[in-house]
Design an enzyme around this catalytic site. Structure first.
Site: not given
Length: 481
Positions: A74, A149, A173
């Site tokens: 990420k 996210s 997330s």
């Protein structure tokens, strides 16, 4: 998946180079449409690392379990010498000066990083639509959101562009996109994994965790990244996860599973989602598990507590993102129309930061302002302790609690972008674990048909503080079904 790839490399059935080429090929085929990766590293660089692993195998050396296996990271997690954009225009040219602790640990294991995965800007979002580099798409139906996210990480794994990936979980997330994309994702107990080198959204909520195809793969990655970091005083001294893969037996016999009626009677819960998760509960009962009704009287305050606290912490953490030391600077990168230093701050942030980030900064600044701190942030902290206390009482009766991951399957792109409150409600089942700092794992519960496409539905298990490994074992039981 990870053990299978490891066995192929170690036995010589396949080389690490061949495996990396396969995944790079899938990225080339799919990433333009799905937008899972913001940046894919140079093929030559990736293959050179793979060749070094293959050379060790040729020389008869035993390689580590993750060695030579590619992954996605990420783009909120620093890799030295690589960009960390946080999905934001403000940070699009920032190059990390050192590795995050989790990256340092993975490098020691010989992991190969293929690139940085897309995300909602600064991890602020529940749909994968808030990135400055474009929305991520759900691989099951590209008209639907993948969740957020950690959108890119979940999509990369679900579309087999990567065997596993790292995400971060502040209010769901990792788990929510895992549920929407039909993969497994875990938020460890707060303090299990170091946050150093990961751009903070809400300091007392953020946790790094793995996303993978299977529970076992999540466990393999977790036992590498977990443990004490002397430069992160929120981490614990012992990870208690070493060499426990053999203990993932998945036995549910005699296990007490907590059933919170409010979870399944809540307005807005999709009927098919309810039926699929309840079906898993019935199956667990057939395996010898005991289903126990438990109450969480303060669950209804979880979402309000979460958003009050995280926006306050966002306001504090984002104060450094002003375009002066790093990031987009209107006077340098923009039209250069700023009249004074204050003007530079204001224009740099208004042009460099997206709408959702600005919204959360404003809300948090208001909650922390003089005259409101006691009424909002301090009260939310007190309610957080009440929620923790509810869970302590519940875990005296049960081993873990079962719940849906999200009230609905993946929704359409654009459906909730104009309604922030509706978007925030998508986190209703996930935020409690972050408020209470307990471990939670999301895994597939089945699929439902929507508009002619089959969409995954997720379920989650919420465990007691530091019971991460037991939670993985019980999740393995459901996965075996």
């Amino acid at each position: 998946m990870i053990k299978k790839i490891h066995k192929q490399i170690q036995s010589g059935e396949k080389t690490s180079e061949e495996i990396c080429r396969e995944y790079l090929g899938k990225i080339k085929e799919q990433n333009e449409e799905l937008n899972a990766f913001i940046e894919v590293y140079e093929e030559e660089e990736i293959l050179e690392q793979a060749k070094q692993v293959d050379e060790k195998v040729k020389n008869g050396e035993k390689i580590k379990l993750l060695e030579g296996i590619p992954c996605g990271i990420k783009d909120l997690i620093n890799i030295q010498g690589k960009k960390t954009t946080a999905g934001s225009r403000m940070m699009e040219n920032y190059v990390a000066s050192e590795d995050a602790e989790v990256i340092r640990r993975l490098k020691k294991e010989g992991v190969i990083f293929m690139g940085k995965a897309n995300l909602d800007e600064f991890a602020m979002g529940a749909s994968g639509e808030n990135s400055a580099f474009g929305s991520t798409k759900n691989p099951y139906d590209t008209t639907k959101v993948p969740g957020g996210s950690s959108s890119g990480s979940a999509v990369a794994v679900a579309s087999e562009m990567s065997p596993w990936a790292l995400g971060t979980d502040t209010g769901g997330s990792i788990r929510q996109p895992s549920g929407f994309c039909g993969v497994v994702g875990m938020k460890p107990t707060y303090g299990r994994v170091s946050r150093r080198g990961v751009f903070p959204m809400a300091t007392s909520y953020d946790q790094v965790g793995p996303i993978a195809q299977t529970v076992e793969d999540v466990a393999i990655v977790l036992q590498v990244i977990a443990g004490e970091d002397k430069q992160d005083n929120t981490t614990i001294k012992e990870s208690n996860l070493e060499n426990k893969l053999a203990e993932l037996d998945g036995d549910l016999k005699g296990v007490k599973i907590g059933y919170v009626r409010e979870f399944f009677e809540k307005e807005g819960l999709d009927d098919d989602v309810r039926d699929l998760v309840k079906g898993k509960i019935d199956w667990a009962k057939e395996q010898g598990a005991e289903i126990v009704d438990v109450e969480l009287p303060n669950f209804k305050y979880s979402l309000a507590t979460y958003y009050l606290m995280i926006t306050s912490e966002v306001s504090s953490n984002m104060a450094r993102i002003d375009g002066i030391r790093f990031g987009f600077n209107e006077a340098v990168d923009g039209a250069g129309e700023s009249k004074n230093l204050l003007d530079v701050y204001q224009k740099s942030r208004s042009l460099g930061l997206g709408e959702e980030v600005q919204r959360r900064i404003v809300l948090g600044t208001y909650a922390l302002s003089a005259g409101y701190y006691d009424a909002y942030y301090k009260k939310a902290q007190a309610v957080r302790e009440l929620i923790k206390d509810d869970l302590r009482k519940a875990f005296e009766k049960v081993d873990f609690i079962i719940a849906p991951t999200s009230p609905t399957p993946a929704f359409r792109l654009g459906d909730k972008t104009d309604d922030p409150l509706a978007m925030y409600l998508a986190d209703i089942y996930t935020v409690t674990a972050n408020v209470a700092m307990i471990p939670a794992i999301a895994l597939p519960a089945g699929k439902v048909e929507r508009e002619g496409k089959e969409l995954p539905v997720g379920m989650q298990l919420l465990g007691k503080w530091w019971d991460d490994w037991k939670l993985l074992s019980w999740a393995k039981g459901f996965e075996n079904n």
